[in-house]
Design an enzyme around this catalytic site. Structure first.
Site, PDB file in Angstrom:
ATOM      1  CB  SER A 142      -0.901   0.012   1.238  1.00  0.00           C
ATOM      2  OG  SER A 142      -1.676   1.190   1.302  1.00  0.00           O
ATOM      3  CB  CYS A 143       2.096   3.646  -2.083  1.00  0.00           C
ATOM      4  SG  CYS A 143       1.163   3.894  -3.604  1.00  0.00           S
ATOM      5  N   PRO A 144       0.664   5.877  -0.465  1.00  0.00           N
ATOM      6  CG  PRO A 144       1.887   7.616   0.499  1.00  0.00           C
ATOM      7  CD  PRO A 144       2.049   6.300  -0.191  1.00  0.00           C
ATOM      8  CB  THR A 150      -0.027   0.079  -4.375  1.00  0.00           C
ATOM      9  OG1 THR A 150      -0.182   1.170  -3.470  1.00  0.00           O
ATOM     10  CG2 THR A 150      -0.851  -1.099  -3.879  1.00  0.00           C
TER      11      THR A 150
END
Length: 614
Positions: A142-144, A150
């Protein structure tokens, strides 16, 4: 048991300069002192030096991989492999060699207890020698923004696991929700869990499993090392047992395991991760609101009351944008304290917005709410009959009260003054200052391709949208588009300088570039950082400076070139396109020139990290 006599090793780091050679020299000298034969292959910026032959590998009793980037393990099939970072190989060389030898000996031992050896010194061995059955891993990435990093991290972990001979299933928590979701059966079967995330991920479903947390960037750079670290984690039961039976009552077993996992989570997270969690939840709100506001301008900059344009402005400006600061604050607190932090974070964020503290106040209130709620959750003890009141009454009441009073009486006035001063400076800055700001923001967008520096520039620009300053957003988005676009152009202008894989990656990079996904340049930067990164930084810095010089503005925080189709969304749209085109051309020409001036590295090609799921 066959004694270890011959060792082969590979060293590699992202730049292929200092750490690569220092690790190689340390391994050679220490192995010779200890009486072992060793051959070290160096994957440096000038290509592969001392390449290992098939005969040398065949005769080796142990393979040591000292690398901070992906190194292909295909040629080492059937050999015990010990993987560490270059820093550890330099700092603790003798320990690395001895631990690798112990690992090779354990590969032939009938019984091995993985909890006996410390996690920091363990590494996976080849599946052909370590166990009769393949390991099974599950993971979450998961990334921002939930877009590029991601899926790229998931792909890197999948490829690394496949090369190591392991089965793997990775859940991606992207911008459109969770894909390839892990089932309870998947988790129950797993030997270890990898969470490669830059935002908050709920870990409750992984209770009782080996759990290793890291960033998406680390998964991209060293997927094999991340998997090694996950498998090296001791079992939760072993963590408890290692504390000594006398240190806790038998009835406290589950609590001890929970505390161990909480301590691990605290070590591997921090303020930056909490901030990115808040940004990740805020982005959909600000993107939806910004694009709806931009659509309202189709009907004029000041739509008449009762018209469709006015309705769109109500939805975007007076509803969605009102939620920006509370959502940012609420989910920063959620990342720190989980659910108990959500209520005080949301309320504190709304209060910060009402006090005129802007996004700075939202960040401050989020951290205050999170850490106060966490303190109350961990330190406040109530009688057993009243424990149920803690999460629904005591913590929300006390933490919200504390945050609210601190904002009103302590932080409200000074933070508002700072925000007002910064806004006034940006509104009234001269052309020279504007160009310098654009130069800095643009360069930051290309330094690490979606990493911390890139996210810092982007978060600053998004925060300025909430104060009706649209020029920084234009500079940031334009500068974020030029690295992949410039490298795609370079593969067309100088095809002979790029191999077939790079030319194919260039086509993908072009699509990602026009969509404002800077990570499209990562495959090029990972393979040849000394030439690609300076070219990208130069092009992005010039683009950001030109965007500010031309007075370009952008009211939508994402969308790439597609926002140009929305009337009035981009100020000075023609010159905005010129700024992007100039930066793209500069990136391409600098990259081509740098590749011509220096010999191309012949290091093992990194895998194509761009997932087809993007």
């Amino acid at each position: 048991m066959k004694p270890v006599k011959k060792i082969v090793a590979v060293t590699a780091c992202p730049t292929g300069v200092a750490h690569t050679f220092m690790a190689a020299e340390a391994l050679k000298k220490t192995a010779q002192i200890l009486g072992y034969e060793i051959q070290v292959e160096i994957q440096g910026s000038n290509g592969v030096q001392n390449a290992l032959s098939s005969a040398e590998i065949a005769l080796a009793d142990l393979v040591i991989i000292a690398a901070d980037i992906h190194v292909s393990l295909d040629r080492f099939q059937g050999k015990p492999i010990y993987a560490v970072s270059t820093s550890k190989a330099i700092r603790d060389t003798q320990q690395v060699i001895e631990a690798g030898i112990a690992e090779a000996n354990q590969a032939e031992a009938p019984l091995v207890n993985p909890a006996v050896e410390p996690a920091e010194t363990r590494s996976p061995v080849s599946p052909q020698t370590a166990a009769p059955t393949a390991k099974y891993l599950v993971g979450v990435t998961s990334c921002p923004t939930g877009i590029a990093h991601t899926f790229m991290a998931a792909e890197a972990l999948r490829k690394a696991a496949t090369q190591l001979g392991y089965e793997v299933k990775i859940e991606t928590q992207g911008s459109v929700g969770a894909k390839n979701q892990l089932t309870p059966e998947d988790i129950d079967r797993a030997d270890a869990v990898v969470v490669a995330a830059d935002t908050h991920v709920d870990l409750s479903r992984f209770s009782g499993k080996r759990l290793y947390q890291t960033s998406t960037t680390q998964a991209l750079k060293n997927g094999a090392g991340v998997i090694a670290a996950a498998l090296a984690e001791p079992e939760p039961a072993a963590q408890f047992a290692g504390n000594g039976a006398g240190q806790a009552r038998s009835g406290d077993y589950l609590q001890a395991v929970k505390q161990a996992k909480s301590a691990q989570s605290a070590r591997r997270s921090g303020p930056y991760k909490h901030l990115l969690t808040g940004v990740s939840y805020m982005l959909p709100v600000i993107v939806a609101g910004g694009l709806i506001i931009a659509l309202s301008f189709v009907f004029g900059l000041k739509p008449e009351p009762g018209t469709l344009g006015d309705a769109l402005l109500q939805i975007g400006g007076k509803s969605a944008f009102t939620l920006i600061v509370p959502v940012l604050s609420g989910f920063i607190a959620f990342s720190i304290a989980d659910r108990p932090g959500l209520a005080p974070g949301l309320i504190g964020g709304m209060l910060a917005a009402n006090l005129g503290m802007g996004f700075l106040g939202g960040i401050l209130s989020g951290f205050l709410a999170g850490y106060i709620a966490l303190f109350l959750r961990e330190k406040l003890n109530l009688p057993a009959n009243f424990e149920g009141l803690k999460p629904i009454l005591v913590i929300p009441l006390l933490s919200t009260l504390a945050v609210g009073l601190l904002l009103v009486y302590v932080f409200g006035v000074p933070v508002k003054a700072i925000l007002d001063g910064m806004t006034a400076f940006l509104q009234n800055m001269g052309q020279t200052n504007a160009v310098i700001l654009g130069l800095i923001l643009g360069g930051m967008m290309a330094v690490d391709m979606g990493g911390p520096v890139n996210k810092a520039a982007y978060t600053f620009a998004v925060g300025m949208l909430a104060t009706n300053l649209y020029a920084p957003m234009a500079a940031v988005m334009a500068a974020g588009m030029t690295p992949p676009l410039g490298l795609a152009l370079a593969t067309l202008l100088a095809k002979r300088l790029f191999d077939e894989d790079e030319r194919q990656a260039g086509k993908v990079a072009a699509v990602l570039g026009i969509s404002f996904i800077t990570e499209g340049a990562i495959p090029f930067a990972a393979k040849d950082p000394l030439r690609v990164l300076p070219a990208c930084i130069a092009g992005s810095a010039i683009t950001g400076a030109l965007s500010m010089l031309f007075g370009c503005t952008l009211r939508a925080p994402h969308g790439g070139v597609f926002v140009l189709a929305i009337p009035n969304a981009v100020g000075n749209g023609g010159l905005y396109v010129v700024a992007i085109a100039v930066g793209t051309l500069v990136t391409a020409l600098v990259a081509i020139q740098l590749k011509r001036l220096q010999p191309r590295p012949k290091v093992q090609e990194t895998p194509d990290l761009v997932s087809s799921e993007i």
